[in-house]
Write an enzyme that holds these catalytic residues in place. Structure first.
Site, PDB file in Angstrom:
ATOM      1  N   GLU A 189       0.861  -1.171   0.000  1.00 35.72           N
ATOM      2  CA  GLU A 189       0.000   0.000   0.000  1.00 35.72           C
ATOM      3  C   GLU A 189       0.900   1.224   0.000  1.00 35.72           C
ATOM      4  O   GLU A 189       1.693   1.407   0.922  1.00 35.72           O
ATOM      5  CB  GLU A 189      -0.908   0.010   1.228  1.00 35.72           C
ATOM      6  CG  GLU A 189      -1.919  -1.119   1.241  1.00 35.72           C
ATOM      7  CD  GLU A 189      -2.736  -1.157   2.521  1.00 35.72           C
ATOM      8  OE1 GLU A 189      -2.231  -0.755   3.592  1.00 35.72           O
ATOM      9  OE2 GLU A 189      -3.892  -1.608   2.445  1.00 35.72           O
ATOM     10  N   GLU A 248       6.278  29.654  -8.207  1.00 30.01           N
ATOM     11  CA  GLU A 248       7.378  28.683  -8.217  1.00 30.01           C
ATOM     12  C   GLU A 248       8.712  29.379  -7.962  1.00 30.01           C
ATOM     13  O   GLU A 248       8.888  30.560  -8.259  1.00 30.01           O
ATOM     14  CB  GLU A 248       7.414  27.908  -9.524  1.00 30.01           C
ATOM     15  CG  GLU A 248       7.854  28.702 -10.730  1.00 30.01           C
ATOM     16  CD  GLU A 248       7.890  27.869 -11.999  1.00 30.01           C
ATOM     17  OE1 GLU A 248       7.867  26.629 -11.909  1.00 30.01           O
ATOM     18  OE2 GLU A 248       7.948  28.468 -13.075  1.00 30.01           O
ATOM     19  N   HIS A 288      13.553  22.639  -6.781  1.00 28.76           N
ATOM     20  CA  HIS A 288      12.330  23.422  -6.942  1.00 28.76           C
ATOM     21  C   HIS A 288      11.538  23.522  -5.642  1.00 28.76           C
ATOM     22  O   HIS A 288      11.607  22.641  -4.788  1.00 28.76           O
ATOM     23  CB  HIS A 288      11.427  22.779  -7.996  1.00 28.76           C
ATOM     24  CG  HIS A 288      12.104  22.555  -9.304  1.00 28.76           C
ATOM     25  ND1 HIS A 288      11.949  21.389 -10.025  1.00 28.76           N
ATOM     26  CD2 HIS A 288      12.943  23.326 -10.036  1.00 28.76           C
ATOM     27  CE1 HIS A 288      12.653  21.463 -11.140  1.00 28.76           C
ATOM     28  NE2 HIS A 288      13.276  22.623 -11.168  1.00 28.76           N
ATOM     29  N   ARG A 294      16.889  16.868 -11.826  1.00 30.25           N
ATOM     30  CA  ARG A 294      15.775  17.818 -11.857  1.00 30.25           C
ATOM     31  C   ARG A 294      15.754  18.553 -10.520  1.00 30.25           C
ATOM     32  O   ARG A 294      15.810  17.946  -9.472  1.00 30.25           O
ATOM     33  CB  ARG A 294      14.450  17.099 -12.077  1.00 30.25           C
ATOM     34  CG  ARG A 294      14.334  16.433 -13.434  1.00 30.25           C
ATOM     35  CD  ARG A 294      12.945  15.827 -13.620  1.00 30.25           C
ATOM     36  NE  ARG A 294      12.820  15.139 -14.876  1.00 30.25           N
ATOM     37  CZ  ARG A 294      12.323  15.679 -15.994  1.00 30.25           C
ATOM     38  NH1 ARG A 294      11.916  16.919 -15.986  1.00 30.25           N
ATOM     39  NH2 ARG A 294      12.245  14.965 -17.098  1.00 30.25           N
ATOM     40  N   LYS A 321       5.085  17.480  -0.342  1.00 33.00           N
ATOM     41  CA  LYS A 321       5.193  16.486  -1.408  1.00 33.00           C
ATOM     42  C   LYS A 321       5.396  15.095  -0.821  1.00 33.00           C
ATOM     43  O   LYS A 321       6.086  14.929   0.185  1.00 33.00           O
ATOM     44  CB  LYS A 321       6.386  16.795  -2.319  1.00 33.00           C
ATOM     45  CG  LYS A 321       6.248  18.074  -3.109  1.00 33.00           C
ATOM     46  CD  LYS A 321       7.482  18.323  -3.961  1.00 33.00           C
ATOM     47  CE  LYS A 321       7.330  19.617  -4.741  1.00 33.00           C
ATOM     48  NZ  LYS A 321       8.542  19.911  -5.533  1.00 33.00           N
TER      49      LYS A 321
END
Length: 189
Positions: A30, A144, A63, A60, A73
């Site tokens: 899960e 951003e 940010h 990447r 997040k």
């Protein structure tokens, strides 16, 4: 969901290791259960899910999104392996400017919970990787922000010698420049 929620040295960043059930058919786990996130004291009302596919040697980041739509997040990998990095950008945090990273992979099933007040980035350690991350606010382009991935003040231990970086990420400002301009002020504790 059976999972271990382990604080990292950045304390508010949490490594989540779900119980993975494996047999000759494959595996099952899960990846999210709201009740366990609530028990762990983590926000669990995600409103957007993003998918990123990258090839080997791609970096990447770093940010973040500013208030009033700053994002928590939850990052996981569904194929491949990454070095996932969080940088504390809260000006009055005792860990301001410090970073922590974890290896996340489809095989280990681990996830990294990164609250607002942290910049986020990753590098691909496998031939390619598919990363899924959920956020607590929708993307707002006008809010951003970013920090140069290889800022010498941060000294992030990237494993790739010759990374592939987007022109946008190559042009992000150094950590000190963003701090001096007040770019992190919305993240005060």
């Amino acid at each position: 969901m059976s999972a271990q929620f382990k604080p990292t040295p950045l304390r508010d960043v949490v490594l989540i290791s779900p119980k993975i059930y494996k047999d000759d058919r494959g595996f099952f786990f899960e990846s999210f259960k709201a009740s366990l996130f609530a028990q762990a004291g983590l926000p669990h009302e995600f409103v957007q899910e993003n998918v990123s596919f990258s090839r080997a040697q791609v970096i990447r980041g770093l940010h973040y999104q500013r208030a009033p739509k700053a994002q928590h997040k939850l990052v996981r990998v569904v194929s491949g392996k990454i070095w996932d990095v969080a940088v504390d950008i809260r000006p009055n945090s005792p860990r301001f400017g410090q970073w922590h990273a974890e290896v996340l992979s489809a095989e280990n099933g681990r996830q990294l919970y990164i609250p607002d007040g942290f910049a986020h980035g990753f590098e691909v350690l496998s031939e390619s990787a598919t990363v899924i991350y959920q956020t607590t606010h929708e993307y707002a382009p006008d809010l951003e922000g970013g920090i140069l991935w290889n800022d010498p003040q941060l000294t992030i231990d990237w494993a790739v010698d010759d990374p592939i970086i987007s022109p946008r990420d190559q042009s992000l400002a150094p950590f000190d420049d963003v701090a001096k301009r007040g770019g992190f002020d919305c993240f005060r504790l």
